[in-house]
Design a protein around this motif. Structure first.
Motif, PDB file in Angstrom:
ATOM      1  N   SER A 122      54.299  30.169  36.633  1.00  0.00           N
ATOM      2  CA  SER A 122      53.129  29.284  36.613  1.00  0.00           C
ATOM      3  C   SER A 122      52.855  28.787  35.196  1.00  0.00           C
ATOM      4  O   SER A 122      52.504  27.628  34.984  1.00  0.00           O
ATOM      5  N   GLU A 123      53.036  29.672  34.209  1.00  0.00           N
ATOM      6  CA  GLU A 123      52.757  29.279  32.825  1.00  0.00           C
ATOM      7  C   GLU A 123      53.803  28.321  32.269  1.00  0.00           C
ATOM      8  O   GLU A 123      53.483  27.400  31.524  1.00  0.00           O
ATOM      9  N   VAL A 124      55.063  28.560  32.628  1.00  0.00           N
ATOM     10  CA  VAL A 124      56.111  27.676  32.099  1.00  0.00           C
ATOM     11  C   VAL A 124      55.969  26.291  32.730  1.00  0.00           C
ATOM     12  O   VAL A 124      56.227  25.274  32.078  1.00  0.00           O
ATOM     13  N   SER A 125      55.532  26.235  33.975  1.00  0.00           N
ATOM     14  CA  SER A 125      55.319  24.936  34.626  1.00  0.00           C
ATOM     15  C   SER A 125      54.246  24.152  33.888  1.00  0.00           C
ATOM     16  O   SER A 125      54.389  22.942  33.676  1.00  0.00           O
ATOM     17  N   LYS A 126      53.175  24.833  33.494  1.00  0.00           N
ATOM     18  CA  LYS A 126      52.101  24.170  32.741  1.00  0.00           C
ATOM     19  C   LYS A 126      52.645  23.609  31.433  1.00  0.00           C
ATOM     20  O   LYS A 126      52.337  22.498  31.031  1.00  0.00           O
ATOM     21  N   LEU A 127      53.478  24.427  30.766  1.00  0.00           N
ATOM     22  CA  LEU A 127      54.054  24.005  29.487  1.00  0.00           C
ATOM     23  C   LEU A 127      54.930  22.758  29.672  1.00  0.00           C
ATOM     24  O   LEU A 127      54.856  21.811  28.900  1.00  0.00           O
ATOM     25  N   ILE A 128      55.764  22.783  30.713  1.00  0.00           N
ATOM     26  CA  ILE A 128      56.664  21.647  30.973  1.00  0.00           C
ATOM     27  C   ILE A 128      55.848  20.412  31.325  1.00  0.00           C
ATOM     28  O   ILE A 128      56.085  19.318  30.795  1.00  0.00           O
ATOM     29  N   ASN A 129      54.875  20.574  32.195  1.00  0.00           N
ATOM     30  CA  ASN A 129      54.081  19.425  32.631  1.00  0.00           C
ATOM     31  C   ASN A 129      53.182  18.895  31.521  1.00  0.00           C
ATOM     32  O   ASN A 129      52.889  17.705  31.482  1.00  0.00           O
ATOM     33  N   GLY A 130      52.778  19.789  30.618  1.00  0.00           N
ATOM     34  CA  GLY A 130      51.926  19.391  29.511  1.00  0.00           C
ATOM     35  C   GLY A 130      52.588  18.427  28.543  1.00  0.00           C
ATOM     36  O   GLY A 130      51.930  17.720  27.792  1.00  0.00           O
ATOM     37  N   GLN A 131      53.915  18.394  28.533  1.00  0.00           N
ATOM     38  CA  GLN A 131      54.614  17.525  27.579  1.00  0.00           C
ATOM     39  C   GLN A 131      55.056  16.220  28.229  1.00  0.00           C
ATOM     40  O   GLN A 131      55.724  15.413  27.616  1.00  0.00           O
ATOM     41  N   LEU A 132      54.719  16.021  29.489  1.00  0.00           N
ATOM     42  CA  LEU A 132      55.186  14.814  30.183  1.00  0.00           C
ATOM     43  C   LEU A 132      54.443  13.577  29.688  1.00  0.00           C
ATOM     44  O   LEU A 132      53.296  13.659  29.301  1.00  0.00           O
TER      45      LEU A 132
END
Ligand code: C2E
Ligand code: MG
Ligand code: MG
Ligand code: MG
Length: 272
Positions: free
Chosen positions: A262-272
């Motif tokens: 869940s946290e890595v998804s936030k990180l990935i989506n945060g840079q989109l």
């Protein structure tokens, strides 16, 4: 003489404790998969050119009710010894592909394969099944192997690697530089990626030998057309050096520790 005997006794006690821990882990490991005690964490790999996450490595975590969090370097060798790594490896591949299929298309997933998994005929099928069940594009899956895969039974293992490559999967050599004769292996199989072991990072920026090796690998990657990644980057100084030496990608605490899905998804989506 008496102190010698004492030392021997202490040694014995320590050995006995270690053996006991080993036995306990071995027993607890049986059934850990069924009891849902495993979890995958994901550590970002960051492109040095774009400074964006290009992929994540799946790293296995074991939450044992009796022993708490146990490090993979402690239990994976035991899972390999008992053969449990085979069903565990199937779960890891399926889980990692399913997770990656939810990420944006430019983000790939790296999965570590044990040499023991190569001894089983169905590794290629396991990988193909994980891909089709998740719908993940094969080129987004990278499998990481160590030199030991090419060491014993290398003919069979080379054939398996070729079949994996045939599926469209990318092949990375992990922990580069820590094995026996790294360079020769680059001739026996056309790897897509070399990951330099963190052992060569630890004494940067001052270690002359490490710097020379890191520089040589970056050059090798450049002339062979292989992506170069370096693991274990923790400081700005280390980052500056590997960037200057021309590495394509880094992985390390400086960007992120391995994180729950869940946290890595936030990180990935945060840079989109
Ligand atoms: P590896 O494949 O070389 O994974 C990199 C290890 O370096 C990971 O340790 C990661 O947490 C750690 N690391 C990453 N960045 C840094 C950093 O900046 N500083 C430091 N000190 N460490 C960093 P981890 O998760 O404990 O895994 C250890 C090894 O266990 C892995 O090494 C791999 O060989 C094995 N392993 C982990 N998960 C799996 C798996 O799913 N299957 C198999 N077969 N092996 C696995
Ligand atoms: Mg790895
Ligand atoms: Mg490694
Ligand atoms: Mg390692």
């Amino acid at each position: 003489k008496s102190s010698g005997r004492g030392t021997y006794r202490r040694f014995n006690v320590a050995m006995h404790a270690q053996l006991q821990a080993h036995q306990q882990i071995k027993i607890a490991l049986r059934g850990a998969l069924e009891r849902n005690e495993f979890e995958l964490h994901y550590q970002p790999l960051v492109s040095l050119r774009s400074r964006r996450v290009t992929g994540c490595e799946a790293l296995l975590r074991w939450r044992s009710p009796e022993r708490g969090m146990i490090s993979p370097s402690e239990f994976i060798p035991i899972a390999e010894e008992t053969g449990l790594i085979v069903p565990m490896g199937e779960w890891i591949l399926a889980q990692a592909c399913r997770q990656a299929a939810r990420w944006p298309e430019h983000v790939s997933i790296a999965v570590n394969l044990s040499p023991v998994q190569f001894k089983h005929r169905n590794l290629v099928k396991t990988v193909a099944d994980a891909l089709s069940a998740s719908g993940l594009a094969p080129a987004r899956l990278q499998v990481e192997i160590t030199e030991s895969v090419l060491l014993d039974e290398s003919e069979h293992n080379l054939h398996v690697l070729q079949e994996l490559r045939g599926l469209g999967v990318k092949i990375a050599m992990d922990d580069f530089g820590t094995g026996y004769s790294s360079l020769g292996y680059l001739r026996s199989f056309p790897f897509d990626k070399i990951k330099v072991d963190q052992a060569f990072v630890r004494d940067l920026p001052h270690g002359k030998e490490s710097l020379a090796i890191v520089r040589a690998v970056a050059g090798l990657g450049e002339s062979l057309g292989i992506t170069t990644t370096i693991e274990g980057i923790e400081t700005e100084d280390q980052l500056a050096i590997v960037n200057a030496e021309g590495f394509h990608e880094v992985q390390g605490y400086i960007f992120s520790r391995p994180l729950p899905a869940s946290e890595v998804s936030k990180l990935i989506n945060g840079q989109l």
